[in-house]
Scaffold this active site. Structure first.
Site, PDB file in Angstrom:
ATOM      1  N   ASP A   6     -10.030   3.265   5.495  1.00 16.58           N
ATOM      2  CA  ASP A   6      -8.957   3.226   6.487  1.00 16.58           C
ATOM      3  C   ASP A   6      -9.467   3.832   7.795  1.00 16.58           C
ATOM      4  O   ASP A   6      -9.609   5.044   7.921  1.00 16.58           O
ATOM      5  CB  ASP A   6      -7.765   4.010   5.947  1.00 16.58           C
ATOM      6  CG  ASP A   6      -6.538   3.958   6.856  1.00 16.58           C
ATOM      7  OD1 ASP A   6      -6.669   3.547   8.014  1.00 16.58           O
ATOM      8  OD2 ASP A   6      -5.452   4.353   6.397  1.00 16.58           O
TER       9      ASP A   6
ATOM     10  N   GLU B 173      -8.488   4.104  11.673  1.00 13.29           N
ATOM     11  CA  GLU B 173      -7.420   3.904  12.645  1.00 13.29           C
ATOM     12  C   GLU B 173      -7.301   5.137  13.534  1.00 13.29           C
ATOM     13  O   GLU B 173      -8.037   6.112  13.386  1.00 13.29           O
ATOM     14  CB  GLU B 173      -6.105   3.614  11.943  1.00 13.29           C
ATOM     15  CG  GLU B 173      -5.647   4.714  10.983  1.00 13.29           C
ATOM     16  CD  GLU B 173      -4.323   4.371  10.314  1.00 13.29           C
ATOM     17  OE1 GLU B 173      -3.306   4.386  11.022  1.00 13.29           O
ATOM     18  OE2 GLU B 173      -4.332   4.092   9.082  1.00 13.29           O
TER      19      GLU B 173
ATOM     20  N   ASP C  92       0.851  -1.190   0.000  1.00 15.73           N
ATOM     21  CA  ASP C  92       0.000   0.000   0.000  1.00 15.73           C
ATOM     22  C   ASP C  92       0.883   1.235   0.000  1.00 15.73           C
ATOM     23  O   ASP C  92       1.921   1.267   0.657  1.00 15.73           O
ATOM     24  CB  ASP C  92      -0.970   0.005   1.179  1.00 15.73           C
ATOM     25  CG  ASP C  92      -0.280  -0.031   2.531  1.00 15.73           C
ATOM     26  OD1 ASP C  92       0.049   1.056   3.075  1.00 15.73           O
ATOM     27  OD2 ASP C  92      -0.065  -1.135   3.069  1.00 15.73           O
TER      28      ASP C  92
END
Length: 295
Positions: free
Chosen positions: A164, A166, A75
């Site tokens: 994503d 986080e 990534d």
């Protein structure tokens, strides 16, 4: 050691200061993802794993052994700038995710080189969105993502978009959301993404963040593939609702080079997953990882 002094005739001090500053910036490479006061990172500079690395860190365990049953990936974000895709392909990397967007204002200036470049060498590729639930709603961020590279096409080479989720690199770990508020935000994003593309988005997260910020909510495991982040020799215990992972980010090199990942299946399985022919998470087992027994 004496440092040589450069003399420029006929130049003013502001010119010299600016010239030396530019020289130092050039020699030091890409700027760090922080503001000029050394505080929080600049909005838009986050990358996949920035919060995981800061909170969970490296386990100190050796990386997992290669498995023929799993397929290597990477990534990347703007920090990698122009990526040498042919070299990655030759080294055995067969799929890639590129950061496309963040919030509702940021787009990756290197997206075309990274997203198209990985495709051009033969990789299966996808795009990810770095969520900032404190700046805009989930549906609005899903729209921004789809409009700026996060869409999906049934060509056996394009992976579903990844969300994503986080630790917040800019402030409060959970972006000021309650656990139920965070679940609602994620649901809004996922529902809008599916309505726009016809695919369920992948959820990238770390188990500890999921517990802290969603209360270990189990409701997405039946529909959304899991991309687990854990920098260790095993994927460890998974968040509630998932009994296996679809992808695993097993090392983080920070912003300088791409992070390493594995798809929990063969290269043929990866292409089937890209088309939507393969089941999402439940048909994939997680060798060496724990399972989630919480409800």
């Amino acid at each position: 050691m004496r440092i040589p002094i450069l003399r420029f005739r006929g130049r003013s001090r502001p010119f010299l200061t600016g010239a030396l500053t530019c020289l130092l910036l050039f020699l030091s490479g890409p700027p760090a993802a922080s503001d000029t006061t050394g505080g929080a990172p600049v909005r838009g500079s986050a990358y996949m794993g920035i919060g995981v690395l800061a909170h969970d860190g490296e386990s100190g365990e050796p990386p997992p052994d290669p498995r023929a049953s799993q397929t290597e990936g990477v990534d990347v974000s703007s920090h990698q700038r122009d990526v040498d895709w042919p070299s990655l392909w030759k080294s055995g990397t067969k799929w890639a995710y590129t950061k496309a967007t963040e919030g509702t204002s940021y787009t990756n200036p290197y997206f075309a080189q990274q997203y198209d470049g990985s495709f051009d060498v033969g990789m299966v590729r996808g795009a990810y969105h770095f969520a900032t639930p404190d700046t805009a709603g989930g549906a609005a961020q899903a729209d921004w993502f789809v409009q700026h590279g996060g869409g999906w096409s049934n060509d056996a080479r394009t992976l579903p978009g990844a969300l994503d989720m986080e630790w917040n690199p800019y402030g409060d770990s959970c972006y000021g959301k309650s656990k139920s508020g965070m679940v609602s935000w994620i649901r809004d994003f996922l529902e809008r993404y599916r309505s726009r593309t016809g695919r369920n988005a992948v959820i990238y997260t770390a188990t500890n963040w999921w517990i802290e910020c969603t209360g270990d909510y189990a409701g997405f495991g039946a529909t959304n593939p899991l991309w687990i982040a854990r920098y260790a020799s095993t994927a460890g215990t998974l968040p509630a609702g998932w009994t296996s992972y679809t992808m695993w980010q097993y090392t983080s090199s920070g912003p300088t080079v791409g992070d390493h990942d594995r798809f929990n299946g063969s290269q043929d399985g990866l292409r089937k997953f890209a088309t939507g022919d393969a089941p999402d998470a439940k048909a994939l087992r997680a060798p060496g990882s724990g399972t989630a027994s919480r409800s």
